[in-house]
Design an enzyme around this catalytic site. Structure first.
Site, short mmCIF file in Angstrom:
data_model
loop_
_atom_site.label_atom_id
_atom_site.label_comp_id
_atom_site.label_asym_id
_atom_site.label_seq_id
_atom_site.Cartn_x
_atom_site.Cartn_y
_atom_site.Cartn_z
N GLU A 151 0.86 -1.20 0.00
CA GLU A 151 0.00 0.00 0.00
C GLU A 151 0.89 1.24 0.00
OE1 GLU A 151 -3.10 0.12 2.99
OE2 GLU A 151 -2.93 2.31 3.18
N GLU A 156 -2.75 11.34 3.06
CA GLU A 156 -3.84 11.18 4.02
C GLU A 156 -3.69 12.25 5.09
OE1 GLU A 156 -3.90 7.31 5.78
OE2 GLU A 156 -1.77 7.30 6.23
#
Length: 272
Positions: A151, A156
Site C-alpha cells: 500500500e 492522508e
C-alpha cells in the site's frame, strides 16, 4: 490543460516545511501521460464508470479501521460539480444503520500501473474525525491479501490537523502502526483552504513523496524492515472516511457536510 509529455524539476530549495532531512534535488525527468481523469461533465453526474468503480457499505470492521461511514454511490455523496471537479461529500445522517455517509472510488480492474508518477490536485475536508486519502493498493490484493500486496498512501490527513499530511507505505512486517511514513506541514495555512498537488514518483528502488513539487520523503528498499513489495502494478483509490483508529471519531463540534474537491488525477510513466 492536457499533457502528453512533460518535464518536471523538483528541488529542496522550494518553499515549504520539510519533516525529513532526505529532501534533495531531483534531476529533470520526462514523463508521458498514461491515464488521467479531468472530471469534466455535467453537474450531479457520477464519475466515469470506465475509469472508476465503487466500494460500498460499511466494510468489514469499518474497512479494517473501525471507520463509521457507510460508503454510497449516491450523487449526494459523490458527483461532478460541472466545473471540472469531482466532489466527495461526507454527510452526518442516518443511513442503513450508519450515522455518516461518504464515498470511496477505485480504479481496480480498470487501470493499474507499476512505477511512474501518480498525482492529484485537490482540496481536503477538515474537522475532527475526517480522514481524506489518495492512495494505491497492489493489484494482486485478491491473491496475496493485505499488506502483502503493498500500500502506498500518497496523501492522508487527520481532519483535526488540517495543516499536516502524511505519505506512507505499508507492507509485510511494517503495516498499520508500524508503517513507514513521512509528514509535510504548511506554514500558516491549511490544506482545506486551496488546491495542492500530491504526488509520488516510484521506481524499482524507491518511492518519493511530493507536495506541490517539494520532495519531503524518500522511502527506499533499505528503509523497510520487511519485503519490498512495490514491484508490480497498483491501482488508485480516493475516499473520505469518517472516524476510525487512525484519527478518532467526530465530535459535536465537527462541521458537516465536509467535501474533498478533486480537480484532476493523472498518471505518467518515465520516457527516455
Amino acid at each position: 490543460m492536457k499533457y502528453t509529455v512533460v518535464s518536471f524539476i523538483f528541488a529542496s530549495l522550494l518553499m515549504g516545511c520539510n519533516s525529513d532531512d532526505k529532501s534533495q534535488y531531483i534531476a529533470s525527468r520526462n514523463w508521458q501521460l498514461t491515464w488521467s481523469d479531468e472530471f469534466e461533465g455535467e453537474s450531479g453526474t457520477l464519475p466515469d464508470a470506465a475509469k472508476w468503480t465503487f466500494d460500498l457499505g460499511t466494510g468489514s470492521n469499518g474497512w479494517g479501521n473501525q471507520e463509521l461511514q457507510n460508503y454510497t454511490n449516491r450523487p449526494s455523496n459523490i458527483s461532478l460539480d460541472g466545473s471540472g471537479n469531482l466532489v466527495i461529500t461526507a454527510l452526518k445522517e442516518n443511513y442503513q444503520s450508519s450515522q455518516y455517509t461518504s464515498a470511496r472510488i477505485k480504479t481496480k480492474d480498470l487501470f493499474s500501473q507499476a512505477y511512474g508518477r501518480f498525482e492529484a490536485r485537490l482540496i481536503t475536508p477538515y474537522g475532527q474525525g475526517l480522514w481524506p486519502a489518495f492512495w494505491l493498493l497492489g493489484s494482486n490484493i485478491d491473491e496475496v491479501s493485505w499488506p502483502n500486496c503493498g500500500e502506498i498512501d500518497i496523501m492522508e490527513l487527520r481532519g483535526q490537523k488540517p495543516s499536516i499530511i502524511n505519505g506512507t507505505v505499508h507492507g509485510p512486517g511494517y503495516s498499520g502502526a508500524n508503517a513507514i511514513s513521512g509528514s509535510y506541514s504548511l506554514q500558516n495555512n491549511r490544506f482545506d483552504k486551496d488546491y495542492h498537488i500530491f504526488a509520488v514518483e516510484w521506481d524499482a528502488d524507491k518511492i518519493d513523496f511530493f507536495v506541490d513539487g517539494f520532495l519531503y520523503k524518500r522511502i527506499g528498499k533499505s528503509d523497510v524492515p520487511g519485503d519490498w513489495v512495490y514491484d508490480h502494478p497498483f491501482f488508485m483509490i480516493l475516499n473520505v472516511a469518517v472516524g476510525g483508529n487512525y484519527l478518532g471519531n467526530p465530535t459535536s463540534q465537527t462541521p458537516f457536510p465536509q467535501k474533498m474537491v478533486i480537480d484532476y488525477v493523472r498518471v505518467y510513466k518515465e520516457v527516455n
